[in-house]
Design a protein around this motif. Structure first.
Motif, PDB file in Angstrom:
ATOM      1  N   TYR A  79      41.938  45.156  43.395  1.00 35.79           N
ATOM      2  CA  TYR A  79      41.280  44.641  42.197  1.00 35.79           C
ATOM      3  C   TYR A  79      41.720  45.468  40.992  1.00 35.79           C
ATOM      4  O   TYR A  79      42.005  46.637  41.124  1.00 35.79           O
ATOM      5  CB  TYR A  79      39.764  44.829  42.287  1.00 35.79           C
ATOM      6  N   THR A 137      37.341  46.727  35.098  1.00 33.42           N
ATOM      7  CA  THR A 137      37.000  46.774  33.686  1.00 33.42           C
ATOM      8  C   THR A 137      35.534  47.148  33.552  1.00 33.42           C
ATOM      9  O   THR A 137      34.682  46.585  34.250  1.00 33.42           O
ATOM     10  CB  THR A 137      37.218  45.390  33.032  1.00 33.42           C
ATOM     11  N   ASP A 167      38.396  42.394  39.147  1.00 36.96           N
ATOM     12  CA  ASP A 167      39.225  41.191  39.053  1.00 36.96           C
ATOM     13  C   ASP A 167      40.231  41.226  40.199  1.00 36.96           C
ATOM     14  O   ASP A 167      41.118  42.078  40.232  1.00 36.96           O
ATOM     15  CB  ASP A 167      39.945  41.172  37.705  1.00 36.96           C
ATOM     16  N   GLU A 205      38.522  34.549  45.506  1.00 35.06           N
ATOM     17  CA  GLU A 205      38.449  34.069  44.127  1.00 35.06           C
ATOM     18  C   GLU A 205      39.069  32.672  44.006  1.00 35.06           C
ATOM     19  O   GLU A 205      38.519  31.795  43.342  1.00 35.06           O
ATOM     20  CB  GLU A 205      39.153  35.038  43.189  1.00 35.06           C
ATOM     21  N   THR A 248      33.048  34.392  42.630  1.00 37.12           N
ATOM     22  CA  THR A 248      33.014  35.074  41.338  1.00 37.12           C
ATOM     23  C   THR A 248      31.954  36.175  41.372  1.00 37.12           C
ATOM     24  O   THR A 248      31.209  36.312  42.339  1.00 37.12           O
ATOM     25  CB  THR A 248      32.667  34.099  40.201  1.00 37.12           C
TER      26      THR A 248
END
Length: 139
Positions: free
Chosen positions: A39, A42, A67, A77, A82
């Motif tokens: 991933y 953030t 992400d 995903e 999500t």
């Protein structure tokens, strides 16, 4: 959990986490166990609203939005999964389960202290992408 920067240097961890869901076991289902993989990370703009329920569920610190880049994480995903975060929250209730951290809806939970440390480390790295390269999920 271990986090590395783009150069491959370890920037955080290893730390004990729990990627176990209390709602389902299959990593590909909504609210299932956290899918393993790579991933990017953030930091959220702000912590969750500081209500009693949110502090118990997410802790007082900001959370990290994961992400998916590859592995089961990317497959999940692509199948509609999500909301994968790294966050804190209250410890497990005494005697309720055999893990010191409580299960989530499929996110990764750290202790509140480790979450605060993670946010500090990530915020000092600057604008580079941080990748979660190793995630051990307790099954």
């Amino acid at each position: 959990m271990k986090m590395y920067n783009d150069s491959g240097a370890l920037v955080f961890g290893p730390k004990q986490t729990l990627g176990r869901s209390e709602y389902g076991y299959n990593w590909s289902q909504i609210n299932g166990h956290t899918p393993t993989g790579v991933y990017s990370a953030t930091i959220s703009g702000a912590p969750m609203d500081q209500t009693e329920g949110n502090i118990r569920s997410y802790g007082p610190s900001k959370y990290v939005i994961m992400d998916p880049i590859s592995g089961n994480a990317l497959t999940a995903e692509q199948n509609g999964r999500t909301g994968l975060w790294i966050h804190g929250g209250a410890a497990a209730d005494a005697g309720a389960i055999s893990y010191p951290l409580r299960p989530t809806h499929g996110c990764v939970r750290l202790s509140d202290n480790d979450q605060a440390s993670l946010i500090y480390v990530l915020s000092t790295l600057g604008g580079g992408t941080v990748r979660l390269l190793s995630l051990k999920v307790n099954q």
